[in-house]
Design an enzyme around this catalytic site. Sequence first.
Site, mmCIF file in Angstrom:
data_model
loop_
_atom_site.group_PDB
_atom_site.id
_atom_site.type_symbol
_atom_site.label_atom_id
_atom_site.label_comp_id
_atom_site.label_asym_id
_atom_site.label_seq_id
_atom_site.Cartn_x
_atom_site.Cartn_y
_atom_site.Cartn_z
ATOM 1 N N MET A 1 -29.419 -26.547 -42.780
ATOM 2 C CA MET A 1 -30.125 -25.785 -43.817
ATOM 3 C C MET A 1 -31.613 -25.755 -43.496
ATOM 4 S SD MET A 1 -28.324 -27.372 -47.213
ATOM 5 C CE MET A 1 -26.581 -27.818 -47.220
ATOM 6 N N ASP B 1 -23.744 -29.273 -41.681
ATOM 7 C CA ASP B 1 -24.440 -28.292 -42.515
ATOM 8 C C ASP B 1 -25.911 -28.233 -42.139
ATOM 9 O OD1 ASP B 1 -22.395 -27.345 -44.432
ATOM 10 O OD2 ASP B 1 -22.303 -29.455 -44.997
ATOM 11 N N MET C 1 -26.805 -22.391 -42.254
ATOM 12 C CA MET C 1 -27.310 -21.799 -43.490
ATOM 13 C C MET C 1 -28.800 -21.577 -43.313
ATOM 14 S SD MET C 1 -25.138 -23.899 -46.355
ATOM 15 C CE MET C 1 -24.756 -25.340 -45.347
ATOM 16 N N GLY D 1 -26.251 -24.849 -50.282
ATOM 17 C CA GLY D 1 -27.553 -25.490 -50.381
ATOM 18 C C GLY D 1 -27.530 -26.940 -50.804
ATOM 19 N N PHE D 2 -26.535 -27.323 -51.603
ATOM 20 C CA PHE D 2 -26.469 -28.703 -52.080
ATOM 21 C C PHE D 2 -25.019 -29.167 -52.142
ATOM 22 C CE2 PHE D 2 -30.421 -27.076 -53.863
ATOM 23 C CZ PHE D 2 -31.315 -28.102 -53.558
ATOM 24 N N GLY D 3 -24.812 -30.451 -51.872
ATOM 25 C CA GLY D 3 -23.497 -31.040 -52.013
ATOM 26 C C GLY D 3 -23.233 -31.444 -53.450
ATOM 27 N N GLY E 1 -16.930 -33.186 -48.483
ATOM 28 C CA GLY E 1 -17.966 -34.193 -48.277
ATOM 29 C C GLY E 1 -17.700 -35.420 -49.116
ATOM 30 N N SER F 1 -17.629 -33.033 -44.105
ATOM 31 C CA SER F 1 -19.057 -32.746 -44.020
ATOM 32 C C SER F 1 -19.837 -34.048 -43.992
ATOM 33 C CB SER F 1 -19.497 -31.913 -45.218
ATOM 34 O OG SER F 1 -20.909 -31.819 -45.254
ATOM 35 N N ASP G 1 -15.407 -24.293 -48.284
ATOM 36 C CA ASP G 1 -16.415 -25.345 -48.364
ATOM 37 C C ASP G 1 -17.017 -25.343 -49.764
ATOM 38 O OD1 ASP G 1 -18.481 -27.134 -48.058
ATOM 39 O OD2 ASP G 1 -19.516 -26.024 -46.474
ATOM 40 N N GLY G 2 -16.898 -26.486 -50.451
ATOM 41 C CA GLY G 2 -17.572 -26.640 -51.733
ATOM 42 C C GLY G 2 -16.663 -27.080 -52.859
#
Length: 213
Positions: free
Chosen positions: A38, A36, A69, A143-145, A194, A9, A172-173
């Site tokens: 958003m 990503d 997103m 919404g946030f890394g 990421g 990412s 992812d995440g």
Amino acid sequence: MRKIFISPSILTADFARLEQECKALEKCGADWIHCDVMDGNFVPNLTFGMPIIKSIRKCVVLPLDVHLMIDRPERYIAQFAEAGANLITIHAEATENVADCLKLIRSCGKKVGISVKPNTPVEVLQQYRGLFDMILIMSVEPGFGGQSFIEESVNKIRRARELFPDVLIEVDGGINKHTAKKVIEAGVDVIVAGSAIINVADRKHAIEELRKM
């Protein structure tokens, strides 16, 4: 042994040097580049849109894995396809016209992805069977890394693999070399990471580590 794809990412990349960052990821062995997108409505953050995708497309040959997103993605699917996305993923929660969105992505000649938030059961995707190539399991709230991995995601991945044996599963995440092992064993094919790649000195080694079962 199945191939594990790594899709770094760029959310935490240096956007002042985005061309160099993307080329470096390509050189270090990334399979895709995860973008990503958003909108500040579907998720509480803003990132970038079609112009950035178009710019990245000019500087790398890797497939662009574009994760929308955004609310009502049907408004912009054609534009993201034209900008150079190879695979476009929408959220099942983002539109009342999920099936139409998936068909639209396909009609643009792109691979089709569908994603669900952590609290959405993967079973809801059964009604769209045959319309997508990949399921993206969010293992953090979108919404946030930099968030911590949600452990229940491992069971969700196993369930997705049971229900959809013939599609790719992406996660992812909160992915690092420890959580990557868990999700690969559960059935994941594509890993989005990421910080675990972008924020380390040896990105090539980091990518190789994430591939390990």
